[in-house]
Design a protein around this motif. Structure first.
Motif, PDB file in Angstrom:
ATOM      1  N   LEU A 143      64.629  48.361  34.392  1.00 48.80           N
ATOM      2  CA  LEU A 143      63.351  47.678  34.583  1.00 48.80           C
ATOM      3  C   LEU A 143      62.462  47.994  33.387  1.00 48.80           C
ATOM      4  O   LEU A 143      62.192  49.161  33.089  1.00 48.80           O
ATOM      5  CB  LEU A 143      62.710  48.161  35.880  1.00 48.80           C
ATOM      6  CG  LEU A 143      61.475  47.446  36.376  1.00 48.80           C
ATOM      7  CD1 LEU A 143      61.758  45.965  36.615  1.00 48.80           C
ATOM      8  CD2 LEU A 143      60.992  48.074  37.667  1.00 48.80           C
ATOM      9  N   GLU A 144      62.020  46.931  32.691  1.00 45.88           N
ATOM     10  CA  GLU A 144      61.140  47.084  31.536  1.00 45.88           C
ATOM     11  C   GLU A 144      59.760  46.571  31.913  1.00 45.88           C
ATOM     12  O   GLU A 144      59.629  45.494  32.489  1.00 45.88           O
ATOM     13  CB  GLU A 144      61.675  46.298  30.337  1.00 45.88           C
ATOM     14  CG  GLU A 144      63.023  46.772  29.870  1.00 45.88           C
ATOM     15  CD  GLU A 144      63.576  45.969  28.703  1.00 45.88           C
ATOM     16  OE1 GLU A 144      62.957  44.942  28.328  1.00 45.88           O
ATOM     17  OE2 GLU A 144      64.607  46.366  28.164  1.00 45.88           O
ATOM     18  N   HIS A 145      58.718  47.332  31.577  1.00 47.31           N
ATOM     19  CA  HIS A 145      57.334  46.992  31.923  1.00 47.31           C
ATOM     20  C   HIS A 145      56.571  46.601  30.657  1.00 47.31           C
ATOM     21  O   HIS A 145      56.643  47.302  29.646  1.00 47.31           O
ATOM     22  CB  HIS A 145      56.632  48.189  32.575  1.00 47.31           C
ATOM     23  CG  HIS A 145      57.349  48.739  33.758  1.00 47.31           C
ATOM     24  ND1 HIS A 145      57.212  48.221  35.018  1.00 47.31           N
ATOM     25  CD2 HIS A 145      58.233  49.762  33.859  1.00 47.31           C
ATOM     26  CE1 HIS A 145      57.957  48.905  35.861  1.00 47.31           C
ATOM     27  NE2 HIS A 145      58.596  49.847  35.183  1.00 47.31           N
ATOM     28  N   TYR A 146      55.822  45.486  30.751  1.00 48.43           N
ATOM     29  CA  TYR A 146      55.061  44.965  29.619  1.00 48.43           C
ATOM     30  C   TYR A 146      53.665  44.555  30.070  1.00 48.43           C
ATOM     31  O   TYR A 146      53.410  44.354  31.249  1.00 48.43           O
ATOM     32  CB  TYR A 146      55.739  43.728  29.017  1.00 48.43           C
ATOM     33  CG  TYR A 146      57.109  43.971  28.481  1.00 48.43           C
ATOM     34  CD1 TYR A 146      57.300  44.416  27.184  1.00 48.43           C
ATOM     35  CD2 TYR A 146      58.233  43.732  29.265  1.00 48.43           C
ATOM     36  CE1 TYR A 146      58.577  44.619  26.678  1.00 48.43           C
ATOM     37  CE2 TYR A 146      59.515  43.933  28.765  1.00 48.43           C
ATOM     38  CZ  TYR A 146      59.672  44.376  27.470  1.00 48.43           C
ATOM     39  OH  TYR A 146      60.934  44.579  26.978  1.00 48.43           O
ATOM     40  N   LYS A 147      52.796  44.363  29.064  1.00 49.81           N
ATOM     41  CA  LYS A 147      51.438  43.878  29.316  1.00 49.81           C
ATOM     42  C   LYS A 147      51.021  42.972  28.161  1.00 49.81           C
ATOM     43  O   LYS A 147      51.286  43.284  27.003  1.00 49.81           O
ATOM     44  CB  LYS A 147      50.483  45.075  29.412  1.00 49.81           C
ATOM     45  CG  LYS A 147      49.054  44.718  29.699  1.00 49.81           C
ATOM     46  CD  LYS A 147      48.218  45.987  29.822  1.00 49.81           C
ATOM     47  CE  LYS A 147      46.792  45.635  30.187  1.00 49.81           C
ATOM     48  NZ  LYS A 147      45.986  46.841  30.393  1.00 49.81           N
ATOM     49  N   CYS A 148      50.370  41.841  28.487  1.00 50.56           N
ATOM     50  CA  CYS A 148      49.825  40.948  27.462  1.00 50.56           C
ATOM     51  C   CYS A 148      48.467  41.487  27.031  1.00 50.56           C
ATOM     52  O   CYS A 148      47.624  41.769  27.868  1.00 50.56           O
ATOM     53  CB  CYS A 148      49.638  39.541  28.019  1.00 50.56           C
ATOM     54  SG  CYS A 148      51.134  38.783  28.617  1.00 50.56           S
ATOM     55  N   MET A 186      60.086  51.847  30.506  1.00 47.89           N
ATOM     56  CA  MET A 186      61.366  51.437  31.081  1.00 47.89           C
ATOM     57  C   MET A 186      61.743  52.419  32.170  1.00 47.89           C
ATOM     58  O   MET A 186      61.382  53.597  32.099  1.00 47.89           O
ATOM     59  CB  MET A 186      62.482  51.493  30.025  1.00 47.89           C
ATOM     60  CG  MET A 186      62.322  50.613  28.839  1.00 47.89           C
ATOM     61  SD  MET A 186      63.615  50.917  27.596  1.00 47.89           S
ATOM     62  CE  MET A 186      65.074  50.361  28.440  1.00 47.89           C
ATOM     63  N   GLU A 187      62.482  51.946  33.158  1.00 49.89           N
ATOM     64  CA  GLU A 187      63.084  52.850  34.128  1.00 49.89           C
ATOM     65  C   GLU A 187      64.535  52.465  34.313  1.00 49.89           C
ATOM     66  O   GLU A 187      64.874  51.296  34.378  1.00 49.89           O
ATOM     67  CB  GLU A 187      62.339  52.885  35.460  1.00 49.89           C
ATOM     68  CG  GLU A 187      61.727  51.649  35.962  1.00 49.89           C
ATOM     69  CD  GLU A 187      60.966  51.848  37.259  1.00 49.89           C
ATOM     70  OE1 GLU A 187      61.578  52.157  38.298  1.00 49.89           O
ATOM     71  OE2 GLU A 187      59.749  51.648  37.226  1.00 49.89           O
ATOM     72  N   PRO A 220      68.241  54.720  26.106  1.00 45.19           N
ATOM     73  CA  PRO A 220      67.666  55.861  25.381  1.00 45.19           C
ATOM     74  C   PRO A 220      67.866  57.171  26.154  1.00 45.19           C
ATOM     75  O   PRO A 220      67.596  57.246  27.345  1.00 45.19           O
ATOM     76  CB  PRO A 220      66.181  55.515  25.300  1.00 45.19           C
ATOM     77  CG  PRO A 220      66.085  54.055  25.578  1.00 45.19           C
ATOM     78  CD  PRO A 220      67.243  53.716  26.447  1.00 45.19           C
ATOM     79  N   SER A 221      68.360  58.187  25.453  1.00 41.55           N
ATOM     80  CA  SER A 221      68.573  59.488  26.093  1.00 41.55           C
ATOM     81  C   SER A 221      67.551  60.527  25.636  1.00 41.55           C
ATOM     82  O   SER A 221      67.599  61.670  26.076  1.00 41.55           O
ATOM     83  CB  SER A 221      69.987  59.992  25.790  1.00 41.55           C
ATOM     84  OG  SER A 221      70.170  60.117  24.394  1.00 41.55           O
ATOM     85  N   ASN A 251      63.161  61.601  40.788  1.00 41.45           N
ATOM     86  CA  ASN A 251      63.893  60.969  41.894  1.00 41.45           C
ATOM     87  C   ASN A 251      65.171  60.261  41.428  1.00 41.45           C
ATOM     88  O   ASN A 251      65.485  59.171  41.881  1.00 41.45           O
ATOM     89  CB  ASN A 251      63.002  59.975  42.651  1.00 41.45           C
ATOM     90  CG  ASN A 251      61.769  60.635  43.222  1.00 41.45           C
ATOM     91  OD1 ASN A 251      61.819  61.783  43.665  1.00 41.45           O
ATOM     92  ND2 ASN A 251      60.660  59.916  43.203  1.00 41.45           N
ATOM     93  N   GLY A 252      65.898  60.865  40.508  1.00 41.68           N
ATOM     94  CA  GLY A 252      67.172  60.316  40.055  1.00 41.68           C
ATOM     95  C   GLY A 252      67.067  59.191  39.040  1.00 41.68           C
ATOM     96  O   GLY A 252      68.087  58.611  38.666  1.00 41.68           O
ATOM     97  N   LYS A 253      65.866  58.881  38.579  1.00 44.46           N
ATOM     98  CA  LYS A 253      65.687  57.816  37.583  1.00 44.46           C
ATOM     99  C   LYS A 253      65.023  58.375  36.339  1.00 44.46           C
ATOM    100  O   LYS A 253      64.220  59.303  36.407  1.00 44.46           O
ATOM    101  CB  LYS A 253      64.829  56.678  38.139  1.00 44.46           C
ATOM    102  CG  LYS A 253      65.529  55.819  39.143  1.00 44.46           C
ATOM    103  CD  LYS A 253      64.675  54.607  39.465  1.00 44.46           C
ATOM    104  CE  LYS A 253      65.416  53.699  40.423  1.00 44.46           C
ATOM    105  NZ  LYS A 253      64.686  52.461  40.673  1.00 44.46           N
TER     106      LYS A 253
END
Length: 171
Positions: free
Chosen positions: A66-71, A82-83, A92-93, A105-107
């Motif tokens: 899940l990628e989060h963005y904003k205009c 990102m999650e 990415p590590s 919580n595992g993410k």
């Protein structure tokens, strides 16, 4: 004299009509196919809501990302974070400069500080895996609305009525 006034009025009306039709005023998410001569613009009209998410199933480790963005600032896109569940290939590590990577919580949560872009290219793979744009509590299935096997330039832009008529509104 009367003929001259009629010509002036018609010219004024023609200019007004042209402005209304060709002036870009509608802010949209635009998907423009790349590598074609006459691309069709697929678009989603924007409302005052300025955040959106892209959710996809990773093609290798088959987990959701899940990628989060904003205009922001008219047509710029701010990457918020990102999650994801796995540090496998393609994810990415570690956090780079101006990023924070945490595990809860595992993410894994990768957060960006002041990361802005104008656009990005998105490839619509031909695998039966999710690829969804979530905006205003509605999920746009990008694999249904866009052609599989093609890549699209994603950007926030303003379209005129003419460009909207030529394009394809996504539902």
């Amino acid at each position: 004299m009367r003929k001259r006034k009629l010509i002036i009025v018609l010219a004024f009306l023609s200019i007004c009509f042209s402005v209304v039709i060709f002036l870009p005023f509608q802010k949209v998410f635009a998907f423009t196919e790349t590598r074609v001569n006459d691309p069709v613009v697929h678009f989603i009209p924007l409302t005052p809501e300025d955040t959106f998410e892209i959710r996809y199933t990773h093609s290798i480790h088959k987990t959701d990302v899940l990628e989060h963005y904003k205009c922001v600032d008219g047509t710029s896109i701010q990457m918020l974070g990102m999650e994801y569940e796995s540090l496998a290939i393609g994810m990415p590590s570690y956090a780079e400069e101006n990023q924070t990577l945490t595990k809860r919580n595992g993410k894994y949560y990768l957060e960006f500080d002041n990361e802005f872009i104008e656009n990005f290219t998105i490839y619509i793979g031909d695998l039966d895996l999710d690829l969804v744009l979530d905006y205003e509590d509605y999920e746009y299935d990008l694999k249904k609305d866009l052609q599989r096997g093609k890549s699209y330039l994603f950007e926030v832009k303003h379209l005129s009525l003419y460009e909207q008529w030529k394009g394809a509104r996504m539902k």
